[in-house]
Design a protein around this motif. Structure first.
Motif, PDB file in Angstrom:
ATOM      1  N   MET A   1     -14.907   3.248 -10.959  1.00 27.76           N
ATOM      2  CA  MET A   1     -13.717   3.804 -10.031  1.00 27.76           C
ATOM      3  C   MET A   1     -13.861   5.576  -9.649  1.00 27.76           C
ATOM      4  O   MET A   1     -14.252   6.397 -10.076  1.00 27.76           O
ATOM      5  CB  MET A   1     -12.946   4.010 -11.259  1.00 27.76           C
ATOM      6  N   THR A   2     -12.993   5.118  -8.684  1.00 28.18           N
ATOM      7  CA  THR A   2     -12.845   6.644  -7.505  1.00 28.18           C
ATOM      8  C   THR A   2     -12.173   7.546  -7.962  1.00 28.18           C
ATOM      9  O   THR A   2     -11.006   6.929  -8.976  1.00 28.18           O
ATOM     10  CB  THR A   2     -12.591   5.987  -5.940  1.00 28.18           C
ATOM     11  N   ASP A   3     -11.542   9.048  -7.417  1.00 21.72           N
ATOM     12  CA  ASP A   3     -11.078  10.068  -8.121  1.00 21.72           C
ATOM     13  C   ASP A   3      -9.991   8.509  -7.190  1.00 21.72           C
ATOM     14  O   ASP A   3      -8.325   9.049  -8.616  1.00 21.72           O
ATOM     15  CB  ASP A   3     -10.890  11.330  -7.223  1.00 21.72           C
ATOM     16  N   SER A   4      -9.446   8.670  -6.514  1.00 23.71           N
ATOM     17  CA  SER A   4      -8.132   8.296  -5.823  1.00 23.71           C
ATOM     18  C   SER A   4      -7.385   6.896  -6.550  1.00 23.71           C
ATOM     19  O   SER A   4      -6.424   6.509  -6.877  1.00 23.71           O
ATOM     20  CB  SER A   4      -8.177   8.231  -4.435  1.00 23.71           C
ATOM     21  N   GLU A   5      -8.584   6.189  -6.894  1.00 22.94           N
ATOM     22  CA  GLU A   5      -8.306   5.021  -7.845  1.00 22.94           C
ATOM     23  C   GLU A   5      -7.402   4.647  -9.019  1.00 22.94           C
ATOM     24  O   GLU A   5      -6.950   4.806  -9.629  1.00 22.94           O
ATOM     25  CB  GLU A   5      -9.521   4.174  -7.978  1.00 22.94           C
ATOM     26  N   LEU A   6      -8.205   6.427  -9.458  1.00 25.51           N
ATOM     27  CA  LEU A   6      -7.799   7.214 -11.325  1.00 25.51           C
ATOM     28  C   LEU A   6      -5.799   7.843 -10.292  1.00 25.51           C
ATOM     29  O   LEU A   6      -5.962   7.283 -11.494  1.00 25.51           O
ATOM     30  CB  LEU A   6      -9.111   7.815 -11.614  1.00 25.51           C
ATOM     31  N   VAL A   7      -6.363   8.034  -9.425  1.00 27.70           N
ATOM     32  CA  VAL A   7      -5.286   9.199  -9.981  1.00 27.70           C
ATOM     33  C   VAL A   7      -3.732   7.709  -9.524  1.00 27.70           C
ATOM     34  O   VAL A   7      -2.460   7.795  -9.625  1.00 27.70           O
ATOM     35  CB  VAL A   7      -5.132   9.850  -9.080  1.00 27.70           C
ATOM     36  N   ASP A   8      -3.941   6.865  -8.531  1.00 32.76           N
ATOM     37  CA  ASP A   8      -3.067   5.815  -9.131  1.00 32.76           C
ATOM     38  C   ASP A   8      -3.394   5.529 -10.042  1.00 32.76           C
ATOM     39  O   ASP A   8      -2.124   4.929 -10.145  1.00 32.76           O
ATOM     40  CB  ASP A   8      -3.628   4.978  -7.549  1.00 32.76           C
ATOM     41  N   ALA A   9      -3.623   4.764 -10.710  1.00 34.09           N
ATOM     42  CA  ALA A   9      -3.608   4.295 -11.948  1.00 34.09           C
ATOM     43  C   ALA A   9      -2.769   5.300 -12.769  1.00 34.09           C
ATOM     44  O   ALA A   9      -1.857   4.662 -13.328  1.00 34.09           O
ATOM     45  CB  ALA A   9      -4.552   3.790 -12.274  1.00 34.09           C
ATOM     46  N   LEU A  10      -2.998   6.604 -12.525  1.00 33.22           N
ATOM     47  CA  LEU A  10      -2.116   7.426 -14.046  1.00 33.22           C
ATOM     48  C   LEU A  10      -0.600   7.789 -13.372  1.00 33.22           C
ATOM     49  O   LEU A  10       0.426   7.927 -13.669  1.00 33.22           O
ATOM     50  CB  LEU A  10      -2.800   8.612 -13.296  1.00 33.22           C
ATOM     51  N   ARG A  11      -0.820   7.106 -12.084  1.00 32.51           N
ATOM     52  CA  ARG A  11       0.784   7.565 -11.643  1.00 32.51           C
ATOM     53  C   ARG A  11       1.468   6.570 -11.567  1.00 32.51           C
ATOM     54  O   ARG A  11       2.586   5.982 -11.914  1.00 32.51           O
ATOM     55  CB  ARG A  11       0.657   7.710  -9.161  1.00 32.51           C
ATOM     56  N   ALA A  12       0.809   5.130 -11.631  1.00 34.75           N
ATOM     57  CA  ALA A  12       1.361   3.959 -12.124  1.00 34.75           C
ATOM     58  C   ALA A  12       1.998   3.617 -13.779  1.00 34.75           C
ATOM     59  O   ALA A  12       3.038   3.187 -13.751  1.00 34.75           O
ATOM     60  CB  ALA A  12       0.823   2.703 -11.550  1.00 34.75           C
TER      61      ALA A  12
END
Length: 104
Positions: free
Chosen positions: A1-12
């Protein structure tokens, strides 16, 4: 999982209602009244109308919340006729948990 994907998941997951929806979808038969369900909630997912009835928000709001979870890769959407059903993406959620365990 990329940093961007991680941030998107945490934001959700930062929204309490979206977090609750994801939690409820873990055990759909326990958390939703599935009277009139046209698809298996475990195999296909829970219809937006059943989710909306449980959470008590406008259908458009529920759809927006679920779309955010889908963009983050935490749920999958499946169309059955004119209805959209949502279920958790357990593989993606496991990746998120593993990534958090490695990075925090």
């Amino acid at each position: 999982m990329t940093d961007s994907e991680l941030v998107d998941a945490l934001r959700a997951l930062a929204n309490p209602t979206r977090l609750r929806l994801l939690s409820w979808l873990r055990e759909p038969e326990r958390h939703f009244s599935l009277d009139g369900a046209i698809a298996d909630p475990v195999e296909v997912g829970v219809c937006v109308s059943h989710i909306q009835a449980k959470v008590g928000l406008a259908q458009s709001t529920v759809s927006a919340y679920l779309a955010e979870l889908q963009r983050a890769g935490l749920v999958r959407a499946t169309r059955v006729g004119k209805w959209t059903h949502y279920k958790r993406d357990e593989e993606r959620i496991a990746q998120l948990v593993a990534t958090l365990g490695r990075t925090l």
